[in-house]
Design a protein around this motif. Sequence first.
Motif, PDB file in Angstrom:
ATOM      1  N   ASP A  21       0.838  -1.209   0.000  1.00  0.00           N
ATOM      2  CA  ASP A  21       0.000   0.000   0.000  1.00  0.00           C
ATOM      3  C   ASP A  21       0.869   1.253   0.000  1.00  0.00           C
ATOM      4  OD1 ASP A  21      -2.419  -1.464   0.154  1.00  0.00           O
ATOM      5  OD2 ASP A  21      -2.301  -1.526   2.344  1.00  0.00           O
ATOM      6  N   LEU A  22       1.901   1.262   0.832  1.00  0.00           N
ATOM      7  CA  LEU A  22       2.809   2.406   0.898  1.00  0.00           C
ATOM      8  C   LEU A  22       3.563   2.589  -0.417  1.00  0.00           C
ATOM      9  CD1 LEU A  22       4.213   1.943   4.493  1.00  0.00           C
ATOM     10  CD2 LEU A  22       2.710   3.771   3.703  1.00  0.00           C
ATOM     11  N   ALA A  23       3.978   1.477  -1.026  1.00  0.00           N
ATOM     12  CA  ALA A  23       4.696   1.572  -2.302  1.00  0.00           C
ATOM     13  C   ALA A  23       3.810   2.188  -3.378  1.00  0.00           C
ATOM     14  CB  ALA A  23       5.182   0.194  -2.740  1.00  0.00           C
ATOM     15  N   ARG A  24       2.530   1.783  -3.436  1.00  0.00           N
ATOM     16  CA  ARG A  24       1.603   2.371  -4.414  1.00  0.00           C
ATOM     17  C   ARG A  24       1.426   3.862  -4.166  1.00  0.00           C
ATOM     18  NH1 ARG A  24      -1.135  -2.477  -3.805  1.00  0.00           N
ATOM     19  NH2 ARG A  24      -2.622  -1.602  -2.345  1.00  0.00           N
ATOM     20  N   LEU A  25       1.404   4.260  -2.896  1.00  0.00           N
ATOM     21  CA  LEU A  25       1.220   5.665  -2.555  1.00  0.00           C
ATOM     22  C   LEU A  25       2.416   6.507  -2.997  1.00  0.00           C
ATOM     23  CD1 LEU A  25      -0.473   7.844  -1.068  1.00  0.00           C
ATOM     24  CD2 LEU A  25       0.800   7.232   0.992  1.00  0.00           C
ATOM     25  N   VAL A  26       3.615   6.080  -2.675  1.00  0.00           N
ATOM     26  CA  VAL A  26       4.793   6.896  -2.992  1.00  0.00           C
ATOM     27  C   VAL A  26       5.213   6.770  -4.453  1.00  0.00           C
ATOM     28  CG1 VAL A  26       5.619   6.905  -0.612  1.00  0.00           C
ATOM     29  CG2 VAL A  26       6.480   5.176  -2.197  1.00  0.00           C
ATOM     30  N   ASP A  27       4.680   5.794  -5.183  1.00  0.00           N
ATOM     31  CA  ASP A  27       5.021   5.631  -6.594  1.00  0.00           C
ATOM     32  C   ASP A  27       4.081   6.371  -7.531  1.00  0.00           C
ATOM     33  OD1 ASP A  27       7.232   4.100  -6.031  1.00  0.00           O
ATOM     34  OD2 ASP A  27       6.212   2.180  -6.329  1.00  0.00           O
ATOM     35  N   ILE A  28       3.178   7.187  -7.001  1.00  0.00           N
ATOM     36  CA  ILE A  28       2.281   7.965  -7.855  1.00  0.00           C
ATOM     37  C   ILE A  28       3.122   8.884  -8.731  1.00  0.00           C
ATOM     38  CG2 ILE A  28       0.517   9.769  -7.909  1.00  0.00           C
ATOM     39  CD1 ILE A  28      -0.583   8.638  -5.317  1.00  0.00           C
ATOM     40  N   GLU A  29       2.878   8.839 -10.027  1.00  0.00           N
ATOM     41  CA  GLU A  29       3.634   9.675 -10.949  1.00  0.00           C
ATOM     42  C   GLU A  29       2.691  10.559 -11.753  1.00  0.00           C
ATOM     43  OE1 GLU A  29       6.372   7.589 -13.395  1.00  0.00           O
ATOM     44  OE2 GLU A  29       7.208   6.447 -11.725  1.00  0.00           O
ATOM     45  N   HIS A  30       2.957  11.836 -11.745  1.00  0.00           N
ATOM     46  CA  HIS A  30       2.247  12.841 -12.537  1.00  0.00           C
ATOM     47  C   HIS A  30       3.259  13.886 -12.959  1.00  0.00           C
ATOM     48  CE1 HIS A  30      -2.001  11.844 -12.061  1.00  0.00           C
ATOM     49  NE2 HIS A  30      -1.819  11.642 -10.782  1.00  0.00           N
ATOM     50  N   ASP A  58      -0.798  23.721 -11.674  1.00  0.00           N
ATOM     51  CA  ASP A  58      -1.687  23.120 -12.671  1.00  0.00           C
ATOM     52  C   ASP A  58      -1.844  21.604 -12.506  1.00  0.00           C
ATOM     53  OD1 ASP A  58       0.946  22.676 -13.420  1.00  0.00           O
ATOM     54  OD2 ASP A  58       0.570  22.962 -15.562  1.00  0.00           O
ATOM     55  N   ALA A  59      -1.070  20.984 -11.636  1.00  0.00           N
ATOM     56  CA  ALA A  59      -1.147  19.539 -11.422  1.00  0.00           C
ATOM     57  C   ALA A  59      -1.899  19.161 -10.152  1.00  0.00           C
ATOM     58  CB  ALA A  59       0.261  18.954 -11.374  1.00  0.00           C
ATOM     59  N   LEU A  60      -2.249  20.130  -9.311  1.00  0.00           N
ATOM     60  CA  LEU A  60      -2.801  19.825  -7.993  1.00  0.00           C
ATOM     61  C   LEU A  60      -4.122  19.059  -8.056  1.00  0.00           C
ATOM     62  CD1 LEU A  60      -2.507  20.105  -4.920  1.00  0.00           C
ATOM     63  CD2 LEU A  60      -3.827  22.217  -5.097  1.00  0.00           C
ATOM     64  N   LEU A  61      -5.084  19.517  -8.837  1.00  0.00           N
ATOM     65  CA  LEU A  61      -6.398  18.861  -8.853  1.00  0.00           C
ATOM     66  C   LEU A  61      -6.324  17.427  -9.354  1.00  0.00           C
ATOM     67  CD1 LEU A  61      -8.739  21.748 -10.011  1.00  0.00           C
ATOM     68  CD2 LEU A  61      -8.421  20.821  -7.713  1.00  0.00           C
ATOM     69  N   LYS A  62      -5.575  17.187 -10.416  1.00  0.00           N
ATOM     70  CA  LYS A  62      -5.435  15.823 -10.933  1.00  0.00           C
ATOM     71  C   LYS A  62      -4.746  14.927  -9.901  1.00  0.00           C
ATOM     72  CE  LYS A  62      -3.715  13.151 -14.811  1.00  0.00           C
ATOM     73  NZ  LYS A  62      -2.964  13.162 -16.060  1.00  0.00           N
ATOM     74  N   PHE A  63      -3.722  15.453  -9.243  1.00  0.00           N
ATOM     75  CA  PHE A  63      -2.992  14.691  -8.236  1.00  0.00           C
ATOM     76  C   PHE A  63      -3.893  14.321  -7.052  1.00  0.00           C
ATOM     77  CE2 PHE A  63      -0.198  14.744  -4.434  1.00  0.00           C
ATOM     78  CZ  PHE A  63       0.452  13.550  -4.681  1.00  0.00           C
ATOM     79  N   LEU A  64      -4.665  15.288  -6.544  1.00  0.00           N
ATOM     80  CA  LEU A  64      -5.571  14.994  -5.433  1.00  0.00           C
ATOM     81  C   LEU A  64      -6.636  13.991  -5.852  1.00  0.00           C
ATOM     82  CD1 LEU A  64      -5.977  18.515  -3.799  1.00  0.00           C
ATOM     83  CD2 LEU A  64      -4.590  16.608  -2.997  1.00  0.00           C
ATOM     84  N   GLY A  65      -7.104  14.069  -7.087  1.00  0.00           N
ATOM     85  CA  GLY A  65      -8.060  13.079  -7.597  1.00  0.00           C
ATOM     86  C   GLY A  65      -7.475  11.682  -7.598  1.00  0.00           C
ATOM     87  N   LEU A  67      -5.112  10.575  -5.568  1.00  0.00           N
ATOM     88  CA  LEU A  67      -5.048  10.136  -4.166  1.00  0.00           C
ATOM     89  C   LEU A  67      -6.395   9.623  -3.686  1.00  0.00           C
ATOM     90  CD1 LEU A  67      -2.868  12.863  -2.398  1.00  0.00           C
ATOM     91  CD2 LEU A  67      -2.239  10.503  -2.894  1.00  0.00           C
ATOM     92  N   LEU A  68      -7.470  10.302  -4.082  1.00  0.00           N
ATOM     93  CA  LEU A  68      -8.810   9.905  -3.644  1.00  0.00           C
ATOM     94  C   LEU A  68      -9.282   8.610  -4.288  1.00  0.00           C
ATOM     95  CD1 LEU A  68     -10.559  13.383  -3.554  1.00  0.00           C
ATOM     96  CD2 LEU A  68      -9.871  11.976  -1.604  1.00  0.00           C
ATOM     97  N   ASN A  69      -8.671   8.198  -5.370  1.00  0.00           N
ATOM     98  CA  ASN A  69      -9.059   6.960  -6.048  1.00  0.00           C
ATOM     99  C   ASN A  69      -8.321   5.741  -5.521  1.00  0.00           C
ATOM    100  OD1 ASN A  69     -11.063   7.924  -7.764  1.00  0.00           O
ATOM    101  ND2 ASN A  69      -9.552   8.661  -9.234  1.00  0.00           N
ATOM    102  N   HIS A  70      -7.410   5.924  -4.572  1.00  0.00           N
ATOM    103  CA  HIS A  70      -6.708   4.783  -3.969  1.00  0.00           C
ATOM    104  C   HIS A  70      -7.651   4.023  -3.047  1.00  0.00           C
ATOM    105  CE1 HIS A  70      -2.246   4.831  -4.658  1.00  0.00           C
ATOM    106  NE2 HIS A  70      -2.654   5.858  -5.369  1.00  0.00           N
ATOM    107  N   ASP A  71      -7.347   2.731  -2.841  1.00  0.00           N
ATOM    108  CA  ASP A  71      -8.133   1.924  -1.907  1.00  0.00           C
ATOM    109  C   ASP A  71      -8.060   2.483  -0.501  1.00  0.00           C
ATOM    110  OD1 ASP A  71      -8.782   0.176  -3.947  1.00  0.00           O
ATOM    111  OD2 ASP A  71      -7.175  -1.228  -3.480  1.00  0.00           O
ATOM    112  N   LYS A  72      -6.888   2.945  -0.121  1.00  0.00           N
ATOM    113  CA  LYS A  72      -6.679   3.512   1.207  1.00  0.00           C
ATOM    114  C   LYS A  72      -6.210   4.938   1.034  1.00  0.00           C
ATOM    115  CE  LYS A  72      -5.623  -0.913   3.244  1.00  0.00           C
ATOM    116  NZ  LYS A  72      -4.625  -1.724   3.902  1.00  0.00           N
TER     117      LYS A  72
END
Length: 102
Positions: A21-30, A58-65, A67-72
Amino acid sequence: MSSGKKPRGSDLLAQRWTKQDLARLVDIEHDGVNLVEFFPKGIPDPDGGWGTWHVKPDALLKFLGTLLNHDKIPGVWVFPKGLPPVIEGFDVGFQAGSARER
């Protein structure tokens, strides 16, 4: 888990963060998003952590979206950088799993 009852330990175990779970979180790429610090919590098998991303405006809204789509979903806060009215970017901090205080 029934409403109105105190949660049992076995109910809370299902909500624990794993190393994957942590690896998926820190591996988010945008584009416009950089992880600048990450501190895992729990040795030898991390079950939480905290860190900070630098995010372009200009990347904030997509990035927060994303994060909200993760299982946790981690605890997240956003801090603008720059002098108003010009925002140069954002620091997006997070706490996940056993490191989450909020």
